[in-house]
Write a protein that holds these residues in place. Structure first.
Motif, PDB file in Angstrom:
ATOM      1  N   ASP A   1      19.323   5.063  67.532  1.00 23.64           N
ATOM      2  CA  ASP A   1      19.937   4.587  68.770  1.00 23.64           C
ATOM      3  C   ASP A   1      21.027   5.525  69.277  1.00 23.64           C
ATOM      4  OD1 ASP A   1      20.283   2.366  70.787  1.00 23.64           O
ATOM      5  OD2 ASP A   1      22.295   2.375  69.907  1.00 23.64           O
ATOM      6  N   ARG A   2      21.902   5.979  68.392  1.00 25.14           N
ATOM      7  CA  ARG A   2      23.004   6.839  68.872  1.00 25.14           C
ATOM      8  C   ARG A   2      22.497   8.195  69.353  1.00 25.14           C
ATOM      9  NH1 ARG A   2      25.421  10.206  64.729  1.00 25.14           N
ATOM     10  NH2 ARG A   2      24.425   9.906  62.701  1.00 25.14           N
ATOM     11  N   VAL A   3      21.403   8.672  68.774  1.00 29.17           N
ATOM     12  CA  VAL A   3      20.824   9.933  69.235  1.00 29.17           C
ATOM     13  C   VAL A   3      20.175   9.741  70.604  1.00 29.17           C
ATOM     14  CG1 VAL A   3      19.139  11.745  68.743  1.00 29.17           C
ATOM     15  CG2 VAL A   3      20.484  10.737  66.877  1.00 29.17           C
ATOM     16  N   MET A   4      19.425   8.654  70.757  1.00 31.00           N
ATOM     17  CA  MET A   4      18.788   8.389  72.044  1.00 31.00           C
ATOM     18  C   MET A   4      19.823   8.253  73.157  1.00 31.00           C
ATOM     19  SD  MET A   4      15.925   8.075  73.660  1.00 31.00           S
ATOM     20  CE  MET A   4      14.501   7.443  72.778  1.00 31.00           C
ATOM     21  N   ARG A   5      20.907   7.595  72.853  1.00 30.75           N
ATOM     22  CA  ARG A   5      21.954   7.432  73.881  1.00 30.75           C
ATOM     23  C   ARG A   5      22.588   8.767  74.248  1.00 30.75           C
ATOM     24  NH1 ARG A   5      22.583   2.306  75.115  1.00 30.75           N
ATOM     25  NH2 ARG A   5      21.767   0.756  73.652  1.00 30.75           N
ATOM     26  N   LYS A   6      22.736   9.650  73.268  1.00 31.47           N
ATOM     27  CA  LYS A   6      23.241  10.993  73.563  1.00 31.47           C
ATOM     28  C   LYS A   6      22.268  11.763  74.461  1.00 31.47           C
ATOM     29  CE  LYS A   6      27.177  11.440  71.279  1.00 31.47           C
ATOM     30  NZ  LYS A   6      28.470  11.798  71.965  1.00 31.47           N
ATOM     31  N   VAL A   7      20.972  11.604  74.195  1.00 36.77           N
ATOM     32  CA  VAL A   7      19.961  12.250  75.030  1.00 36.77           C
ATOM     33  C   VAL A   7      20.041  11.716  76.448  1.00 36.77           C
ATOM     34  CG1 VAL A   7      17.477  12.479  75.412  1.00 36.77           C
ATOM     35  CG2 VAL A   7      18.415  12.777  73.102  1.00 36.77           C
ATOM     36  N   TRP A   8      20.154  10.395  76.594  1.00 38.04           N
ATOM     37  CA  TRP A   8      20.254   9.804  77.924  1.00 38.04           C
ATOM     38  C   TRP A   8      21.503  10.282  78.647  1.00 38.04           C
ATOM     39  CZ3 TRP A   8      18.698   4.138  76.260  1.00 38.04           C
ATOM     40  CH2 TRP A   8      17.304   4.097  76.089  1.00 38.04           C
ATOM     41  N   GLU A   9      22.614  10.417  77.926  1.00 38.83           N
ATOM     42  CA  GLU A   9      23.843  10.923  78.553  1.00 38.83           C
ATOM     43  C   GLU A   9      23.637  12.337  79.075  1.00 38.83           C
ATOM     44  OE1 GLU A   9      26.950  10.620  75.661  1.00 38.83           O
ATOM     45  OE2 GLU A   9      26.902   8.414  75.614  1.00 38.83           O
ATOM     46  N   TYR A  10      22.889  13.140  78.317  1.00 34.39           N
ATOM     47  CA  TYR A  10      22.621  14.514  78.750  1.00 34.39           C
ATOM     48  C   TYR A  10      21.783  14.527  80.024  1.00 34.39           C
ATOM     49  CZ  TYR A  10      21.687  19.505  78.387  1.00 34.39           C
ATOM     50  OH  TYR A  10      21.631  20.852  78.642  1.00 34.39           O
ATOM     51  N   PHE A  11      20.764  13.680  80.074  1.00 34.29           N
ATOM     52  CA  PHE A  11      19.953  13.590  81.287  1.00 34.29           C
ATOM     53  C   PHE A  11      20.795  13.072  82.455  1.00 34.29           C
ATOM     54  CE2 PHE A  11      16.293  13.851  78.427  1.00 34.29           C
ATOM     55  CZ  PHE A  11      15.405  14.597  79.184  1.00 34.29           C
ATOM     56  N   ASP A  12      21.638  12.089  82.186  1.00 31.99           N
ATOM     57  CA  ASP A  12      22.478  11.538  83.250  1.00 31.99           C
ATOM     58  C   ASP A  12      23.401  12.593  83.859  1.00 31.99           C
ATOM     59  OD1 ASP A  12      21.362   9.031  82.919  1.00 31.99           O
ATOM     60  OD2 ASP A  12      23.016   8.248  81.686  1.00 31.99           O
ATOM     61  N   SER A  13      23.845  13.513  83.033  1.00 34.11           N
ATOM     62  CA  SER A  13      24.778  14.541  83.506  1.00 34.11           C
ATOM     63  C   SER A  13      24.062  15.736  84.127  1.00 34.11           C
ATOM     64  CB  SER A  13      25.642  15.038  82.336  1.00 34.11           C
ATOM     65  OG  SER A  13      24.856  15.768  81.402  1.00 34.11           O
ATOM     66  N   ALA A  14      22.699  15.686  84.109  1.00 36.52           N
ATOM     67  CA  ALA A  14      21.895  16.830  84.588  1.00 36.52           C
ATOM     68  C   ALA A  14      22.406  18.108  83.951  1.00 36.52           C
ATOM     69  CB  ALA A  14      21.929  16.937  86.109  1.00 36.52           C
ATOM     70  N   GLY A  15      22.434  18.088  82.599  1.00 37.02           N
ATOM     71  CA  GLY A  15      22.959  19.202  81.821  1.00 37.02           C
ATOM     72  C   GLY A  15      22.283  20.523  82.128  1.00 37.02           C
ATOM     73  N   PRO A  16      22.807  21.608  81.541  1.00 34.88           N
ATOM     74  CA  PRO A  16      22.328  22.954  81.910  1.00 34.88           C
ATOM     75  C   PRO A  16      20.853  23.207  81.627  1.00 34.88           C
ATOM     76  CG  PRO A  16      23.841  23.014  80.025  1.00 34.88           C
ATOM     77  CD  PRO A  16      23.946  21.666  80.611  1.00 34.88           C
ATOM     78  N   LEU A  17      20.239  22.463  80.702  1.00 36.31           N
ATOM     79  CA  LEU A  17      18.807  22.636  80.454  1.00 36.31           C
ATOM     80  C   LEU A  17      17.961  21.709  81.321  1.00 36.31           C
ATOM     81  CD1 LEU A  17      18.704  23.027  76.561  1.00 36.31           C
ATOM     82  CD2 LEU A  17      18.605  24.824  78.309  1.00 36.31           C
ATOM     83  N   ILE A  18      18.617  20.870  82.131  1.00 35.20           N
ATOM     84  CA  ILE A  18      17.907  19.936  83.014  1.00 35.20           C
ATOM     85  C   ILE A  18      17.872  20.471  84.433  1.00 35.20           C
ATOM     86  CG2 ILE A  18      17.853  17.590  83.932  1.00 35.20           C
ATOM     87  CD1 ILE A  18      17.250  17.781  80.941  1.00 35.20           C
ATOM     88  N   GLY A  19      19.061  20.748  84.976  1.00 40.27           N
ATOM     89  CA  GLY A  19      19.146  21.448  86.245  1.00 40.27           C
ATOM     90  C   GLY A  19      19.037  20.613  87.503  1.00 40.27           C
ATOM     91  N   ARG A  20      18.681  19.318  87.383  1.00 42.48           N
ATOM     92  CA  ARG A  20      18.595  18.478  88.564  1.00 42.48           C
ATOM     93  C   ARG A  20      18.681  17.014  88.147  1.00 42.48           C
ATOM     94  NH1 ARG A  20      12.231  18.012  90.373  1.00 42.48           N
ATOM     95  NH2 ARG A  20      11.268  18.632  88.411  1.00 42.48           N
ATOM     96  N   SER A  21      18.847  16.144  89.106  1.00 38.71           N
ATOM     97  CA  SER A  21      18.932  14.715  88.823  1.00 38.71           C
ATOM     98  C   SER A  21      17.667  14.245  88.101  1.00 38.71           C
ATOM     99  CB  SER A  21      19.113  13.947  90.136  1.00 38.71           C
ATOM    100  OG  SER A  21      19.124  12.563  89.902  1.00 38.71           O
ATOM    101  N   TRP A  22      17.867  13.428  87.061  1.00 41.14           N
ATOM    102  CA  TRP A  22      16.740  13.014  86.227  1.00 41.14           C
ATOM    103  C   TRP A  22      16.984  11.584  85.745  1.00 41.14           C
ATOM    104  CZ3 TRP A  22      13.528  17.199  83.828  1.00 41.14           C
ATOM    105  CH2 TRP A  22      12.456  16.694  83.078  1.00 41.14           C
ATOM    106  N   PRO A  23      16.802  10.593  86.582  1.00 41.93           N
ATOM    107  CA  PRO A  23      17.040   9.206  86.164  1.00 41.93           C
ATOM    108  C   PRO A  23      16.008   8.746  85.140  1.00 41.93           C
ATOM    109  CG  PRO A  23      16.053   9.266  88.345  1.00 41.93           C
ATOM    110  CD  PRO A  23      16.365  10.684  87.988  1.00 41.93           C
ATOM    111  N   ILE A  24      16.458   7.973  84.153  1.00 43.99           N
ATOM    112  CA  ILE A  24      15.582   7.477  83.090  1.00 43.99           C
ATOM    113  C   ILE A  24      14.965   6.152  83.529  1.00 43.99           C
ATOM    114  CG2 ILE A  24      15.449   6.771  80.673  1.00 43.99           C
ATOM    115  CD1 ILE A  24      16.156   9.722  81.054  1.00 43.99           C
TER     116      ILE A  24
END
Length: 293
Positions: A32-55
């Motif tokens: 659970d804590r790892v999944m939430r960290k992944v979701w936080e990264y997507f929410d922030s559109a981190g440098p490996l994401i590059g754009r908005s990415w709603p889950i």
């Protein structure tokens, strides 16, 4: 959380194609804590994401399992991946426990370039791991790292598939692209690799790799959807090879970390107009053969 409309849309797809069930080889279940960290990264559109990415399916574990089963998914994976040392072994402990309590999940494991990697990979194989996942983009490592030489040899001999995110989408790194994989397969030609996201955006080069190596396959994760086509469109000129390699392509969704509904991943394949036989192969039969299901 899914609703009845989602279930109905996927059921309608299965009925049109003639599928009693779907095998999805690219789904994520994590601590659970790892999944939430992944979701936080997507929410922030981190440098490996590059754009908005709603889950789309941001629910607790049991709800997500119910959602997949409601779609008629009969087998799936718990893809985890390490992005630093001393992480992979305990992730493998979690996935082993998850598989033990989730019979429709293929026992999944992972690894990272570190001195003790071969030891815990061997232990995972002995414990019954059916598939490994590595993410060279997030992990920030070259697949040819000398610390992985023994690992690749073990997995080649064991014949356990490795689903590898090695393409440069959504953001290229020094370790992504077809060249490191071609070099890896020169050293370990019997490796069973599954190239995530069809190797996007280097589709043609990865199709060449699949044609040259009988144990290499592709997964369709996010490919052909409106979201993916907007950034990394699949070349129309290569569609003929999708049909030619129809027995080497596996359906993957990236559930739950997708910015659209599950049925869109399926109808995006359907609108390629490659035929119902091709869809049945991709969405069920190839994975059933590969994993003995």
């Amino acid at each position: 959380m899914t609703d009845q409309a989602d279930d109905d849309s996927v059921a309608a797809f299965r009925e049109r194609v003639g599928l009693s069930g779907i095998i999805d080889i690219h789904t994520h279940f994590m601590p659970d804590r790892v999944m939430r960290k992944v979701w936080e990264y997507f929410d922030s559109a981190g440098p490996l994401i590059g754009r908005s990415w709603p889950i789309e399916y941001r629910d607790e574990e049991q709800v997500r399992l119910k959602t997949l089963r409601g779609f008629g998914v009969r087998a799936f994976t718990s893809l985890v991946y390490a992005h630093k040392p001393d992480m992979a072994a305990w992730l493998n402990e979690w996935t082993a426990d998850f598989a033990a309590r989730t019979p429709d999940c293929l026992h999944t494991a992972t690894f990272y370039p570190e001195h003790h990697a071969a030891s815990y990979v061997d232990a995972a194989v002995e414990a019954g791991a059916r598939i490994f996942k590595v993410h060279v983009q997030v992990g920030g490592f070259h697949p040819g790292d000398p610390l992985l030489t023994e690992v690749w040899g073990l997995l080649q001999d064991a014949g356990v598939p490795v689903l590898i995110h090695c393409g440069s989408a959504p953001t290229a790194t020094d370790f992504t692209g077809p060249e490191p994989i071609a070099a890896l397969l020169q050293r370990f030609p019997r490796l069973r690799l599954i190239i995530a996201h069809m190797g996007a955006p280097d589709y043609g080069a990865f199709l060449d790799i699949v044609q040259a190596h009988e144990n290499v396959m592709l997964d369709t994760t996010m490919n052909f959807t409106d979201f993916f086509e907007a950034a990394d469109p699949f070349p129309v000129t290569e569609r003929g090879r999708l049909l030619e390699l129809g027995d080497r392509i596996l359906f993957g969704s990236d559930f739950p970390n997708i910015p659209y509904t599950y049925d869109h991943a399926l109808t995006a394949l359907e609108r390629l107009d490659l035929g119902q036989d091709w869809l049945r192969q991709v969405c069920h039969d190839n994975a059933a053969r590969e994993f003995g299901l």
